[in-house]
Scaffold this motif. Structure first.
Motif, PDB file in Angstrom:
ATOM      1  N   LYS A  73      29.198  33.588  35.020  1.00  0.00           N
ATOM      2  CA  LYS A  73      27.785  33.273  34.465  1.00  0.00           C
ATOM      3  C   LYS A  73      26.749  34.315  34.897  1.00  0.00           C
ATOM      4  CE  LYS A  73      28.493  28.228  34.546  1.00  0.00           C
ATOM      5  NZ  LYS A  73      28.508  27.209  35.745  1.00  0.00           N
ATOM      6  N   ARG A  74      26.865  34.858  35.962  1.00  0.00           N
ATOM      7  CA  ARG A  74      25.650  35.843  36.412  1.00  0.00           C
ATOM      8  C   ARG A  74      25.978  37.224  35.674  1.00  0.00           C
ATOM      9  NH1 ARG A  74      25.300  36.597  42.346  1.00  0.00           N
ATOM     10  NH2 ARG A  74      27.353  35.743  42.854  1.00  0.00           N
ATOM     11  N   ILE A  75      27.232  37.360  35.345  1.00  0.00           N
ATOM     12  CA  ILE A  75      27.667  38.565  34.504  1.00  0.00           C
ATOM     13  C   ILE A  75      27.127  38.358  33.131  1.00  0.00           C
ATOM     14  CG2 ILE A  75      29.529  39.825  33.575  1.00  0.00           C
ATOM     15  CD1 ILE A  75      31.025  39.249  36.479  1.00  0.00           C
ATOM     16  N   GLU A  76      27.476  37.405  32.668  1.00  0.00           N
ATOM     17  CA  GLU A  76      26.703  37.275  31.185  1.00  0.00           C
ATOM     18  C   GLU A  76      25.252  37.039  31.367  1.00  0.00           C
ATOM     19  OE1 GLU A  76      27.830  33.181  29.556  1.00  0.00           O
ATOM     20  OE2 GLU A  76      27.758  34.085  27.460  1.00  0.00           O
ATOM     21  N   ASP A  77      24.565  36.427  32.450  1.00  0.00           N
ATOM     22  CA  ASP A  77      23.083  36.709  32.285  1.00  0.00           C
ATOM     23  C   ASP A  77      22.882  38.057  32.439  1.00  0.00           C
ATOM     24  OD1 ASP A  77      23.162  34.045  32.142  1.00  0.00           O
ATOM     25  OD2 ASP A  77      22.743  33.717  34.409  1.00  0.00           O
ATOM     26  N   MET A  78      23.752  39.084  33.090  1.00  0.00           N
ATOM     27  CA  MET A  78      23.201  40.387  33.361  1.00  0.00           C
ATOM     28  C   MET A  78      23.037  41.064  32.177  1.00  0.00           C
ATOM     29  SD  MET A  78      25.426  42.860  35.675  1.00  0.00           S
ATOM     30  CE  MET A  78      25.538  41.945  37.217  1.00  0.00           C
ATOM     31  N   GLY A  79      23.922  40.529  31.162  1.00  0.00           N
ATOM     32  CA  GLY A  79      23.776  41.632  29.559  1.00  0.00           C
ATOM     33  C   GLY A  79      25.095  41.969  29.428  1.00  0.00           C
ATOM     34  N   ALA A  80      26.192  41.636  30.081  1.00  0.00           N
ATOM     35  CA  ALA A  80      27.398  42.484  29.964  1.00  0.00           C
ATOM     36  C   ALA A  80      28.035  41.859  28.549  1.00  0.00           C
ATOM     37  CB  ALA A  80      28.504  42.065  31.013  1.00  0.00           C
ATOM     38  N   HIS A  81      28.936  42.732  28.006  1.00  0.00           N
ATOM     39  CA  HIS A  81      29.561  42.088  26.749  1.00  0.00           C
ATOM     40  C   HIS A  81      30.916  41.357  26.860  1.00  0.00           C
ATOM     41  CE1 HIS A  81      26.558  45.631  25.621  1.00  0.00           C
ATOM     42  NE2 HIS A  81      26.341  44.676  24.893  1.00  0.00           N
ATOM     43  N   SER A  82      31.535  41.804  27.984  1.00  0.00           N
ATOM     44  CA  SER A  82      32.852  41.040  28.302  1.00  0.00           C
ATOM     45  C   SER A  82      33.055  40.960  29.485  1.00  0.00           C
ATOM     46  CB  SER A  82      34.181  41.532  27.314  1.00  0.00           C
ATOM     47  OG  SER A  82      34.129  42.912  27.520  1.00  0.00           O
ATOM     48  N   ILE A  83      34.073  40.170  29.951  1.00  0.00           N
ATOM     49  CA  ILE A  83      34.567  39.980  31.326  1.00  0.00           C
ATOM     50  C   ILE A  83      36.149  40.481  31.490  1.00  0.00           C
ATOM     51  CG2 ILE A  83      34.918  38.504  33.230  1.00  0.00           C
ATOM     52  CD1 ILE A  83      32.511  36.908  32.483  1.00  0.00           C
ATOM     53  N   CYS A  84      36.437  41.300  32.431  1.00  0.00           N
ATOM     54  CA  CYS A  84      37.969  41.439  32.507  1.00  0.00           C
ATOM     55  C   CYS A  84      38.423  40.926  33.968  1.00  0.00           C
ATOM     56  CB  CYS A  84      37.895  42.977  32.603  1.00  0.00           C
ATOM     57  SG  CYS A  84      39.851  43.498  33.091  1.00  0.00           S
ATOM     58  N   ILE A  85      39.217  40.277  34.090  1.00  0.00           N
ATOM     59  CA  ILE A  85      40.009  40.082  35.486  1.00  0.00           C
ATOM     60  C   ILE A  85      40.875  40.974  35.587  1.00  0.00           C
ATOM     61  CG2 ILE A  85      41.462  38.099  36.388  1.00  0.00           C
ATOM     62  CD1 ILE A  85      40.886  36.156  34.029  1.00  0.00           C
ATOM     63  N   LYS A  86      40.455  41.578  37.002  1.00  0.00           N
ATOM     64  CA  LYS A  86      41.331  43.127  37.146  1.00  0.00           C
ATOM     65  C   LYS A  86      42.082  42.715  38.378  1.00  0.00           C
ATOM     66  CE  LYS A  86      39.926  47.525  39.088  1.00  0.00           C
ATOM     67  NZ  LYS A  86      41.096  48.293  38.593  1.00  0.00           N
ATOM     68  N   ASP A  87      43.330  42.316  37.914  1.00  0.00           N
ATOM     69  CA  ASP A  87      44.217  41.954  39.152  1.00  0.00           C
ATOM     70  C   ASP A  87      44.978  42.960  39.528  1.00  0.00           C
ATOM     71  OD1 ASP A  87      46.064  40.491  40.621  1.00  0.00           O
ATOM     72  OD2 ASP A  87      47.404  39.924  38.979  1.00  0.00           O
ATOM     73  N   MET A  88      44.531  43.967  40.132  1.00  0.00           N
ATOM     74  CA  MET A  88      45.132  45.335  40.632  1.00  0.00           C
ATOM     75  C   MET A  88      46.351  45.152  41.541  1.00  0.00           C
ATOM     76  SD  MET A  88      42.371  44.597  41.999  1.00  0.00           S
ATOM     77  CE  MET A  88      41.826  43.612  43.499  1.00  0.00           C
ATOM     78  N   ALA A  89      46.658  44.177  42.025  1.00  0.00           N
ATOM     79  CA  ALA A  89      47.924  43.734  43.162  1.00  0.00           C
ATOM     80  C   ALA A  89      48.894  43.081  42.499  1.00  0.00           C
ATOM     81  CB  ALA A  89      47.263  43.316  44.279  1.00  0.00           C
ATOM     82  N   GLY A  90      48.749  42.556  41.262  1.00  0.00           N
ATOM     83  CA  GLY A  90      49.768  41.630  40.486  1.00  0.00           C
ATOM     84  C   GLY A  90      49.831  40.437  41.240  1.00  0.00           C
ATOM     85  N   LEU A  91      48.799  39.857  41.981  1.00  0.00           N
ATOM     86  CA  LEU A  91      48.701  38.573  42.704  1.00  0.00           C
ATOM     87  C   LEU A  91      48.524  37.293  41.747  1.00  0.00           C
ATOM     88  CD1 LEU A  91      46.450  39.502  45.532  1.00  0.00           C
ATOM     89  CD2 LEU A  91      48.740  39.626  45.354  1.00  0.00           C
ATOM     90  N   LEU A  92      48.099  37.441  40.548  1.00  0.00           N
ATOM     91  CA  LEU A  92      47.757  36.371  39.639  1.00  0.00           C
ATOM     92  C   LEU A  92      49.149  35.715  38.859  1.00  0.00           C
ATOM     93  CD1 LEU A  92      45.510  34.376  38.222  1.00  0.00           C
ATOM     94  CD2 LEU A  92      45.377  36.177  36.377  1.00  0.00           C
TER      95      LEU A  92
END
Ligand code: CO
Ligand code: CO
Lengths: 470, 470
Positions: free
Chosen positions: B166-185
């Motif tokens: 939500k805070r990222i949306e409020d900041m004005g970003a256009h999209s969100i990426c889940i960055k799972d650099m370690a393959g933990l998800l």
């Protein structure tokens, strides 16, 4: 919240059979297997596939090991885990059709030496070729699993699979395996197929696939969600590529879901640690080629096994005709159709592939037909799912007699004759069967075994290299 | 039958950035990229990630290429496809915090030279470190995507992720990426996380993961079924292992489902054919180590990135203390907790790992603290999700001043100073930024560039080896 129904998926571990057959030319030795058996036995696998397939031939031929001795040692170590073998119907583990008495005796001895589950398949899905082995397994109180060679094509509708599944249930088999040797089963189709089979029979469904095309783990996920009972996986050091999805990965993927296997990742990890140096050594020596670890999506494009693609290319290279590769790829489905649309699995994949190459190189289709193409057209491998092309039959075998009966009906009992032929080498009953399947290779092994025992002539028996110069 | 709602999943192709960064040390050259750009441009990718991350440093340092020139050439070739870069918040592409004027100027120049989508992340998920870059991207009419560094731990509840989204949306970003650099998800958690993010914001959700632990393709499948809009994949020759799932495989997996990408496997296959020799060459030369192509389930057991595990082991080996490996692995989560439970990604993974090694080897926790540990404890990287352990702060930095403001608030604008320092080398505005990020490496490159032009001294400028002996 309503209770979620738990339905743990069962895991059949393949590292002792299919995984090393697929990645390192079936070269894992009994000595490499035994130190880890005790730990594997405590995992709680549904079964460990560890025998049959190419392991029998490779043991005798390359490792100079008695496959029966391997089986007894594994049985001795696996006190709590079912052992599974792969059995090619009326071909047993060899390359021709055998008489029923040989098939029955092989089943009897496999179970007597320790096998619990016999997975039986036929390259044409001609269930007449499965019957003798299934009945023998039932008689010996083994678990008879029938594996359907999965393939794509007009004939292979859901109705086809449902119908054959019912006939397998009627035959008395205890479970059904979908054997997707080429990695052609994509996730969405797995959902449909598993649902169809579950509705057609009450037998447990096992899914066996290979990672070749890259979709395998997703296919397992969808199959399990659709009701699949058992999946075949390999410990990570010999997983993926042309082998199966990794055991630990599937265990973690289903963790905390209704399909949770309940297997312990820490214990699995100790087993992985054991096999990791074997992987690394094989990479170093070249036995494990990194090429087979990659993804080959062309198998999905051309709907043929990865191994068949590389075979075609190397046949063409030998003829200096690599430029004909695409033409041959287009000829393969046509030949397959002429031949009654068989699954492409050993030996049908080789027969179709070689004929496609000949058709293209000769500049005239079926100008030359191989011995094996002719045998297939005569019905000697069994019945294909669709009728063969009558023009092609005419052109290749003219008015030669074709058979429509079960091929083994024409083979007289042969066990006595075989035993008489090899009696000088016999040290155990099972030697007769080794000889029945691979006469020349077995005799070489028997000589090696004798030389090992007497050690009379170290110059002849080169024990270090496990080679006997006959 | 009711109409199934179609919701094609979008594909971001990573082979020109993350895939070669993950598998072949970021060594793909512009020359290797350009011949295939036209075909890639016709695929219909959502975007091609091709710049930023480690590519900037590697171009200057190892390839002796101007990264800005690469970007312009790619932009020139990709006429229909969005170009994406990876941007490390206030660190830009470098290893320290920069003043806002540098961040803003870098964003401006990236977009001016051809970038469409800037993916911005911070190793602590301190969104104050993202704000300057996000606002600059919005101002320059670029697409500002914020990437959340995915990790596990007490603090990282679904509520945490929803709140930050939500805070990222409020900041004005256009999209969100889940960055799972370690393959933990893992797949089941991907379902939960994507559903939570979709309910918290109306921004498109992109999932980025690595195949390291082996679950990646299943995780994508579950995420997409849960509403994920975009997935990051790499063409098969540089896919899997520590890279992304294969593009062709995901395309085939979703084919004929509601998520069908619509991409053409035949066209993709031509691109794969182009990159296959690059893979094979890299395997042959050792640049691509088959080890990184396997599955490393230990990342799931210890919840740390695969690269961190091998770093720890090599640090211990250097000290002749390999026997302490397990002890260190147990110390890692304790140090992480003391430090406020940060995600483990560059540079926090190195800071936590090295401190854990020291704690074990010294026989006393925090007897010695590294410069970086102290800086982290002083708040110089930003705010951690949980409070840090006050005893550890006391022991490591005593009564030294700690900061709670945004670290860059303490950094005065520095662009003019930087430009003055390097003016003798400046041939284009962008050179100032290359120098700002990697002063020594950039100067070496500028010298090389000059020598190439004048070619006055072939003995000094060794063009074949692309090495300039300064
Ligand atoms: Co198999
Ligand atoms: Co990445």
């Amino acid at each position: 919240m309503s209770e979620v129904v738990k339905k743990p998926v069962k895991i059949t571990e393949t590292i002792l059979r299919d995984a090393h057959q697929s990645l390192i030319a079936t070269r894992m030795t009994t000595e490499q297997m035994l130190p880890i058996v005790d730990k594997m036995d405590k995992i709680g696998y549904h079964a460990v596939e560890c025998w049959g397939g190419a392991t029998f031939d490779a043991s005798l031929r390359f490792l100079k090991e008695d496959p029966w001795e391997r089986l007894r040692k594994l049985r001795d170590g696996f006190k709590n885990t079912k052992l599974q073998m792969l059995f090619r119907g009326q071909n047993i583990l060899g390359y021709r059709h055998y008489a029923d008495d040989v098939v029955e005796y092989f089943v009897q001895k496999s179970i007597a030496n320790g096998i619990d589950i016999i997975r039986i398949f036929d390259c044409l899905n001609d269930i007449r070729n499965l019957e003798c082995a299934v009945k023998a397994a039932v008689k010996e109180k083994g678990h008879a699993q029938v594996a359907l060679s999965y393939t794509l094509g007009e004939a292979y509708t859901l109705d086809y699979w449902m119908d054959i599944a019912k006939r397998i249930e009627d035959m008395g088999a205890h479970s059904i395996c979908i054997k997707d040797m080429a990695g052609l089963l994509v996730p969405a189709k797995a959902t449909e197929l598993v649902q169809a089979l579950k509705s057609a029979t009450s037998l447990p469904i096992d899914l066996h696939t290979h990672y070749t095309s890259g979709v395998a783990s997703m296919t397992y996920m969808k199959a399990v969600e659709a009701g699949c009972d058992i999946i075949d996986t390999a410990m990570s050091p010999l997983a993926m590529g042309t082998s199966q999805p990794a055991t630990e990965v599937m265990v973690e993927a289903f963790k905390d879901t209704p399909y949770d296997t309940g297997l312990d990742l820490n214990k699995l990890s100790e087993i992985a640690d054991y096999f990791t140096p074997i992987r690394e050594e094989a990479l170093k020596s070249g036995l494990l080629n990194p090429k087979v670890l990659g993804v080959n999506v062309k198998t999905l494009m051309y709907q043929v096994p990865g191994g068949m693609l590389s075979n075609l290319l190397s046949q063409l290279k030998d003829q200096g005709a690599e430029d004909k590769y695409r033409e041959v790829l287009e000829e393969v489905p046509r030949v397959r159709k002429d031949f009654g649309e068989p699954p492409l699995v050993t030996p049908s994949s080789q027969i179709v592939g070689t004929q496609a190459v000949l058709n293209v190189l000769m500049g005239e289709r079926y100008k030359v037909a191989t011995k094996e193409s002719k045998a297939l057209l005569r019905g000697e491998y069994g019945q294909t799912v669709k009728p063969m092309n009558p023009d092609v039959i005419k052109k290749c075998i003219g008015d030669e007699k074709r058979i429509t009966c079960r091929p083994a009906d024409l083979i007289e009992n042969e066990l006595d004759k075989i035993e008489a032929e090899m009696s000088q080498w016999k040290e155990q009953d099972e030697d007769v069967l080794s000889y029945a399947l691979f006469p020349q290779v077995a005799v070489d092994f028997f000589k090696y075994r004798e030389a090992q025992k007497s050690k009379v002539d170290p110059a002849v028996a080169d024990t270090d290299n496990k080679a006997y110069p006959v």
